[in-house]
Design an enzyme around this catalytic site. Structure first.
Site, PDB file in Angstrom:
ATOM      1  N   ASN A 157       0.836  -1.198   0.000  1.00  0.00           N
ATOM      2  CA  ASN A 157       0.000   0.000   0.000  1.00  0.00           C
ATOM      3  C   ASN A 157       0.869   1.246   0.000  1.00  0.00           C
ATOM      4  O   ASN A 157       1.982   1.257   0.545  1.00  0.00           O
ATOM      5  CB  ASN A 157      -0.907   0.022   1.234  1.00  0.00           C
ATOM      6  CG  ASN A 157      -1.883   1.186   1.181  1.00  0.00           C
ATOM      7  OD1 ASN A 157      -2.678   1.291   0.248  1.00  0.00           O
ATOM      8  ND2 ASN A 157      -1.803   2.079   2.151  1.00  0.00           N
TER       9      ASN A 157
ATOM     10  N   TYR B 152      -0.115  10.328   4.466  1.00  0.00           N
ATOM     11  CA  TYR B 152      -0.495  10.682   5.838  1.00  0.00           C
ATOM     12  C   TYR B 152       0.503  11.704   6.359  1.00  0.00           C
ATOM     13  O   TYR B 152       1.711  11.532   6.183  1.00  0.00           O
ATOM     14  CB  TYR B 152      -0.480   9.441   6.753  1.00  0.00           C
ATOM     15  CG  TYR B 152      -1.032   8.179   6.110  1.00  0.00           C
ATOM     16  CD1 TYR B 152      -2.328   8.149   5.608  1.00  0.00           C
ATOM     17  CD2 TYR B 152      -0.245   7.035   5.980  1.00  0.00           C
ATOM     18  CE1 TYR B 152      -2.829   7.000   5.006  1.00  0.00           C
ATOM     19  CE2 TYR B 152      -0.735   5.888   5.386  1.00  0.00           C
ATOM     20  CZ  TYR B 152      -2.029   5.872   4.895  1.00  0.00           C
ATOM     21  OH  TYR B 152      -2.514   4.735   4.296  1.00  0.00           O
ATOM     22  N   ARG B 153       0.009  12.734   6.993  1.00  0.00           N
ATOM     23  CA  ARG B 153       0.919  13.769   7.476  1.00  0.00           C
ATOM     24  C   ARG B 153       1.816  13.222   8.585  1.00  0.00           C
ATOM     25  O   ARG B 153       1.433  12.301   9.319  1.00  0.00           O
ATOM     26  CB  ARG B 153       0.127  14.968   7.985  1.00  0.00           C
ATOM     27  CG  ARG B 153      -0.504  14.781   9.354  1.00  0.00           C
ATOM     28  CD  ARG B 153      -1.404  15.947   9.705  1.00  0.00           C
ATOM     29  NE  ARG B 153      -1.797  15.940  11.102  1.00  0.00           N
ATOM     30  CZ  ARG B 153      -3.011  16.261  11.521  1.00  0.00           C
ATOM     31  NH1 ARG B 153      -3.962  16.595  10.657  1.00  0.00           N
ATOM     32  NH2 ARG B 153      -3.286  16.252  12.815  1.00  0.00           N
TER      33      ARG B 153
ATOM     34  N   TRP C  78      -1.814   8.210  10.616  1.00  0.00           N
ATOM     35  CA  TRP C  78      -2.708   7.450   9.739  1.00  0.00           C
ATOM     36  C   TRP C  78      -4.031   7.257  10.462  1.00  0.00           C
ATOM     37  O   TRP C  78      -4.140   6.674  11.535  1.00  0.00           O
ATOM     38  CB  TRP C  78      -2.122   6.136   9.257  1.00  0.00           C
ATOM     39  CG  TRP C  78      -1.323   5.290  10.198  1.00  0.00           C
ATOM     40  CD1 TRP C  78      -1.500   5.114  11.527  1.00  0.00           C
ATOM     41  CD2 TRP C  78      -0.210   4.452   9.813  1.00  0.00           C
ATOM     42  NE1 TRP C  78      -0.586   4.231  12.016  1.00  0.00           N
ATOM     43  CE2 TRP C  78       0.212   3.799  10.988  1.00  0.00           C
ATOM     44  CE3 TRP C  78       0.428   4.179   8.620  1.00  0.00           C
ATOM     45  CZ2 TRP C  78       1.271   2.906  10.984  1.00  0.00           C
ATOM     46  CZ3 TRP C  78       1.482   3.285   8.620  1.00  0.00           C
ATOM     47  CH2 TRP C  78       1.893   2.662   9.787  1.00  0.00           C
TER      48      TRP C  78
ATOM     49  N   ASP D 249      -5.486  21.864   8.644  1.00  0.00           N
ATOM     50  CA  ASP D 249      -5.739  20.828   7.645  1.00  0.00           C
ATOM     51  C   ASP D 249      -6.664  21.296   6.530  1.00  0.00           C
ATOM     52  O   ASP D 249      -7.095  22.440   6.492  1.00  0.00           O
ATOM     53  CB  ASP D 249      -6.306  19.579   8.319  1.00  0.00           C
ATOM     54  CG  ASP D 249      -5.687  18.309   7.762  1.00  0.00           C
ATOM     55  OD1 ASP D 249      -5.660  18.147   6.529  1.00  0.00           O
ATOM     56  OD2 ASP D 249      -5.226  17.472   8.560  1.00  0.00           O
TER      57      ASP D 249
END
Length: 480
Positions: free
Chosen positions: A167, A171-172, A185, A280
């Site tokens: 995968n 993700y930050r 995540w 965000d």
């Protein structure tokens, strides 16, 4: 031929007038992000910052901040091609006899062509750092009240602990110190699922953070592909040719050979700390929450790497354009499971997870609600807050047309569906609980007598064809 890496992408963007170079010295602490927010909100170009205070590494940002730039990077204009390739693969018939096998060989060879290909070395293995550290990378602090510097465009590679399916997710990651960062995540993401499996067995999970790659692989990391589909294979589907990979040095993972930087390490479920806040893509600062810590164990990079990054905030910014490509590319998959669907849109101002508008070819009573329920059960669409279902004569990409349909074809009591206690996006600032809230569905299709509509359906106002033909024939004489 597909665009092979960030350097080639920069060359193509510059040749197309889609990139500007900034030679003035800039600070990765707030200054770069302030410049980028102004550029992005004004639909400006990709920016290559060549002179970063205290760093030797240039920064590339807003590289995917327009449909044109995505067309250049993915080398296509109709993004539904991507989803259609997956649909076509699912419809391939397995050969039965020898002649049938020979006839199918060209189709199977195509599948081989798109598979990833492992190599011993590649551009990303040019430098293996003896002392791995985040300190040499110009990681941005984006907004004044952010908790610190965040990697915002890292492609996080993990492997399903049981199936081995690979995968990539974005993700930050908040930097803690030279070798530690938070791994944000969210619960519903595939990387978090891999982490949970490892955590339940009491083990750490290996991860690799890929900074920069070819545009198709970057897109693949963001795309919510069907469960069980290897992201490296999906990249090959998007590129129409398989990517080249290399093995990491300190973890058992493969990464794109054309990456700019690879940060290797592991996530330890026993090391949980408070991460955030962070400004965000909802336009709000997300508050502090507990997340696990990533420990850096190795760094591979090109000799002269470029740091690919982005900023997020109140829409519309760069991520909106990537979201639009995801919307288009997954339409064929939605149609495969729901053949009545004609078109599908997720408005960028709704940060994509907030709202979706779907047009259908309605054939029977209750069909709009059937589509709502089905789509809320499809992967990441489970997190979408609002669904609006309209008839196929409504343009889902024209919000004025959608509002017209809602106000003329729906009744509040009859045509709204509210479902409580459902999964929501972790970042949703309105949900009463983290990861838990409600859904609203609006059936804005024309109702029939079978659905309890007792009135005569009013006729739509339209010009008649003879008058249209008359005006068409005389149009140039009007001088309008």
């Amino acid at each position: 031929m597909p665009v092979e890496d960030i350097t080639e992408f920069i060359e193509k963007l510059e040749k197309s007038g889609e990139l500007k170079r900034v030679k003035t010295q800039v600070d990765s602490n707030l200054e770069v992000s302030e410049i980028l927010s102004r550029v992005m909100y004004s639909n400006g170009p990709a920016i290559l910052f060549e002179n970063i205070k205290n760093y030797d590494m240039p920064i590339l940002a807003n590289a995917f901040g327009s449909i044109k730039r995505l067309e250049i990077g993915l080398e296509m204009r109709d993004f539904t091609e991507i989803g259609q390739r997956i649909v076509d693969m699912t419809r391939m018939e397995m050969p039965t006899g020898i002649f049938d096998k020979l006839r199918k060989l060209p189709e199977f060879s195509k599948m081989t062509d798109i598979a990833p290909k492992l190599q011993k070395s590649g551009p990303v293995t040019e430098v293996i750092e003896d002392t791995p550290s985040f300190d040499n990378i110009p990681i941005l602090k984006t907004w004044p009240k952010d908790a610190g510097r965040f990697i915002t465009f890292g492609l996080i590679a993990t492997k399903h602990p049981e199936t081995g399916v690979r995968n990539l997710g974005v993700y930050r990651m908040q930097i803690i110190d030279s070798t530690h960062a938070f791994m944000h995540w969210q619960k519903h993401k595939r990387g978090a699922h891999h982490y949970d499996i490892k955590k339940d067995s009491g083990n750490k999970i290996e991860a690799a953070i890929i900074i920069g790659s070819d545009p198709a692989t970057v897109f693949s990391a963001v795309a919510p592909v069907p469960e069980g589909l290897d992201k490296y294979l999906f990249s090959g589907i998007t590129r129409k040719t398989g990517i080249k990979t290399v093995k990491c040095r300190t973890v058992d993972l493969e990464v794109p050979a054309n990456a700019e930087i690879v940060l290797e390490g592991y996530v330890d479920p026993s090391d949980i700390r408070m991460e955030g806040p962070f400004g965000d893509h909802t336009g709000y600062y997300t508050p502090q929450e507990p997340y696990p810590v990533f420990t850096l164990t190795g760094v591979m990079r090109k000799q002269k790497p470029i740091y690919l990054t982005t900023i997020v905030g109140k829409p519309i910014l760069e991520d909106a354009y990537i979201g639009k490509v995801i919307e288009r590319s997954f339409l064929p998959l939605i149609k495969m499971f729901h053949p009545e669907v004609v078109d599908f849109a997720m408005p960028a101002s709704g940060w994509f997870q907030g709202m979706a508008i779907i047009s259908i070819k309605k054939r029977y009573p209750g069909q709009a609600k059937k589509v709502m329920m089905g789509l809320w059960g499809m992967g990441q669409l489970a997190l979408t807050k609002f669904f609006v279902i309209v008839d196929d004569d409504v343009n889902v990409h024209d919000f004025n047309d959608v509002i017209w349909a809602i106000t003329t074809r729906s009744d509040a009591a009859r045509d709204t569906v509210i479902i409580n206690n459902t999964p929501t996006d972790t970042l949703d600032p309105a949900s009463p609980f983290v990861n838990m809230g409600s859904k609203l569905g609006i059936d804005a299709t024309q109702k029939t007598k079978e659905e309890g509509f007792q009135r005569e359906i009013q006729e739509l106002v339209k010009s008649d064809q003879p008058t249209k033909n008359l005006v068409d024939s005389k149009w140039s004489s009007y001088g309008i």
